[in-house]
Design a protein around this motif. Structure first.
Motif, mmCIF file in Angstrom:
data_model
loop_
_atom_site.group_PDB
_atom_site.id
_atom_site.type_symbol
_atom_site.label_atom_id
_atom_site.label_comp_id
_atom_site.label_asym_id
_atom_site.label_seq_id
_atom_site.Cartn_x
_atom_site.Cartn_y
_atom_site.Cartn_z
ATOM 1 N N LYS A 48 0.734 -1.157 -0.045
ATOM 2 C CA LYS A 48 0.031 -0.188 0.019
ATOM 3 C C LYS A 48 1.084 1.256 0.121
ATOM 4 N N MET A 49 1.857 1.223 0.710
ATOM 5 C CA MET A 49 2.800 2.399 0.946
ATOM 6 C C MET A 49 3.379 2.592 -0.581
ATOM 7 N N LEU A 50 3.874 1.465 -1.280
ATOM 8 C CA LEU A 50 4.434 1.660 -2.306
ATOM 9 C C LEU A 50 3.502 2.070 -3.545
ATOM 10 N N HIS A 51 2.454 1.545 -3.505
ATOM 11 C CA HIS A 51 1.429 2.264 -4.401
ATOM 12 C C HIS A 51 0.862 3.663 -4.183
ATOM 13 N N SER A 52 1.117 4.124 -2.835
ATOM 14 C CA SER A 52 0.742 5.468 -2.726
ATOM 15 C C SER A 52 1.416 6.628 -3.615
ATOM 16 N N VAL A 55 8.049 8.390 -2.781
ATOM 17 C CA VAL A 55 9.398 7.699 -2.746
ATOM 18 C C VAL A 55 9.945 7.554 -1.325
ATOM 19 N N LEU A 56 10.057 6.007 -1.146
ATOM 20 C CA LEU A 56 10.774 5.857 -0.333
ATOM 21 C C LEU A 56 12.209 5.385 -0.274
ATOM 22 N N VAL A 57 12.982 5.266 0.833
ATOM 23 C CA VAL A 57 14.276 4.733 0.654
ATOM 24 C C VAL A 57 14.553 3.730 1.693
ATOM 25 N N VAL A 58 15.253 2.655 1.074
ATOM 26 C CA VAL A 58 15.775 1.530 2.097
ATOM 27 C C VAL A 58 16.740 2.113 2.963
ATOM 28 N N ASN A 59 16.625 1.884 4.254
ATOM 29 C CA ASN A 59 17.827 2.457 5.099
ATOM 30 C C ASN A 59 18.964 1.987 4.860
ATOM 31 N N SER A 60 20.100 2.854 4.534
ATOM 32 C CA SER A 60 21.312 2.355 3.881
ATOM 33 C C SER A 60 22.153 2.049 5.171
ATOM 34 N N ARG A 61 21.781 2.409 6.432
ATOM 35 C CA ARG A 61 22.733 1.992 7.526
ATOM 36 C C ARG A 61 22.119 0.538 8.388
ATOM 37 N N ARG A 62 21.273 0.083 7.732
ATOM 38 C CA ARG A 62 20.786 -1.386 8.072
ATOM 39 C C ARG A 62 21.216 -2.225 7.041
ATOM 40 N N ARG A 63 21.115 -3.460 7.758
ATOM 41 C CA ARG A 63 21.012 -4.831 6.598
ATOM 42 C C ARG A 63 19.575 -5.241 6.419
ATOM 43 N N ASN A 64 19.178 -4.404 5.311
ATOM 44 C CA ASN A 64 17.831 -4.729 5.195
ATOM 45 C C ASN A 64 17.420 -4.443 3.705
ATOM 46 N N GLY A 65 16.302 -5.052 2.990
ATOM 47 C CA GLY A 65 15.721 -4.690 1.800
ATOM 48 C C GLY A 65 14.488 -5.133 1.603
ATOM 49 N N LEU A 66 14.167 -5.050 0.416
ATOM 50 C CA LEU A 66 12.703 -5.515 -0.262
ATOM 51 C C LEU A 66 12.904 -6.194 -1.497
ATOM 52 N N ILE A 67 12.324 -7.551 -1.421
ATOM 53 C CA ILE A 67 12.308 -8.299 -2.542
ATOM 54 C C ILE A 67 10.766 -7.953 -3.113
ATOM 55 N N LEU A 68 10.747 -7.288 -4.294
ATOM 56 C CA LEU A 68 9.297 -6.628 -4.798
ATOM 57 C C LEU A 68 9.108 -7.730 -5.814
ATOM 58 N N TYR A 69 7.909 -8.395 -5.557
ATOM 59 C CA TYR A 69 7.295 -9.133 -6.425
ATOM 60 C C TYR A 69 6.692 -8.604 -7.350
ATOM 61 N N LYS A 70 6.668 -8.849 -8.849
ATOM 62 C CA LYS A 70 6.020 -8.055 -10.107
ATOM 63 C C LYS A 70 5.216 -9.414 -10.636
ATOM 64 N N ALA A 81 18.332 2.056 -1.715
ATOM 65 C CA ALA A 81 17.698 2.028 -2.999
ATOM 66 C C ALA A 81 16.252 2.868 -2.888
ATOM 67 N N ALA A 82 15.754 3.373 -3.832
ATOM 68 C CA ALA A 82 14.586 3.820 -3.688
ATOM 69 C C ALA A 82 13.602 3.070 -3.820
ATOM 70 N N VAL A 83 12.378 3.151 -3.279
ATOM 71 C CA VAL A 83 11.152 2.166 -3.677
ATOM 72 C C VAL A 83 9.886 3.213 -3.725
ATOM 73 N N GLY A 84 8.856 2.586 -4.377
ATOM 74 C CA GLY A 84 7.645 3.353 -4.457
ATOM 75 C C GLY A 84 7.587 4.056 -5.750
ATOM 76 N N SER A 85 6.715 4.941 -5.698
ATOM 77 C CA SER A 85 6.585 6.107 -6.648
ATOM 78 C C SER A 85 6.035 5.447 -7.818
ATOM 79 N N SER A 101 13.791 -1.132 7.413
ATOM 80 C CA SER A 101 13.728 0.267 7.721
ATOM 81 C C SER A 101 13.298 1.150 6.341
ATOM 82 N N LEU A 102 12.305 1.770 6.290
ATOM 83 C CA LEU A 102 12.099 2.697 4.925
ATOM 84 C C LEU A 102 12.378 4.334 5.527
#
Length: 186
Positions: A48-52, A55-70, A81-85, A101-102
């Motif tokens: 829902k946040m991505l579809h809003s 633009v969000l950014v995956v926090n570069s100070r953490r070991r985290n990320g998103l797998i985005l299913y298309k 990395a930028a996500v959303g928009s 963390s976004l």
């Protein structure tokens, strides 16, 4: 329920408190942060946040990320990395990796840098998918993920996620994982 099915279940369940748990100001980062300290993530709320359109950014100070299913593949948006928009309007499911963390970028420059980093993550996956042998693609993506995350985090990710990232069948991922685990025990 076996662990693989449990993890798929956790990735798909809705936890309505994701957004409520974590909008706070991160003055040390200089941006507003979306974070979820619990182990369970609200994948539908993230979508829902991505579809809003934000633009969000995956926090570069953490070991985290998103797998985005298309529709027919998946993309990985790692730290920075930028996500959303408009770029993720076709996202069907978002699978958090690590302690997600976004951040909301505060300036045009931060957004531009995040878009460049997203392109780098896409290029990394492109290089992996250019390998002609499916087992090599799987081995390489597993190695890359183990460089960024601990082995336990990688083990929790479903075979389908890796399969969609590098264009192979989930059975191929499962076979490579089993082979890798057998070799580790020797």
């Amino acid at each position: 329920m076996d662990s693989e099915n449990y993890q798929r279940y956790q990735a798909a369940i809705a936890l309505a408190d994701f957004a409520a748990q974590g909008t706070r100001s991160a003055s040390s980062v200089g941006a507003s942060e979306m974070t979820n300290p619990s182990k369970e993530k609200n994948a539908p709320e993230i979508v829902k946040m991505l579809h809003s359109g934000q633009v969000l950014v995956v926090n570069s100070r953490r070991r985290n990320g998103l797998i985005l299913y298309k529709d027919f593949h998946a993309e990985f948006a790692g730290p920075g990395a930028a996500v959303g928009s408009i770029y993720d309007q076709d996202c069907k499911l978002a699978l958090p990796v690590g302690n997600l963390s976004l951040l909301s970028p505060e300036s045009h420059e931060e957004r531009q840098k995040a878009y460049l980093i997203r392109r780098q993550w896409i290029r990394l996956l492109k290089q992996i998918t250019e390998k002609p042998v499916p087992q090599q693609r799987v081995q390489k993506i597993l190695e890359q993920f183990e460089q960024y995350f601990d082995a336990e985090t990688v083990a929790q990710l479903p075979d389908e996620a890796f399969a969609l990232l590098v264009g192979v069948l989930p059975q191929t991922v499962n076979a490579v994982r089993r082979s890798y685990n057998l070799n580790q025990k020797k």
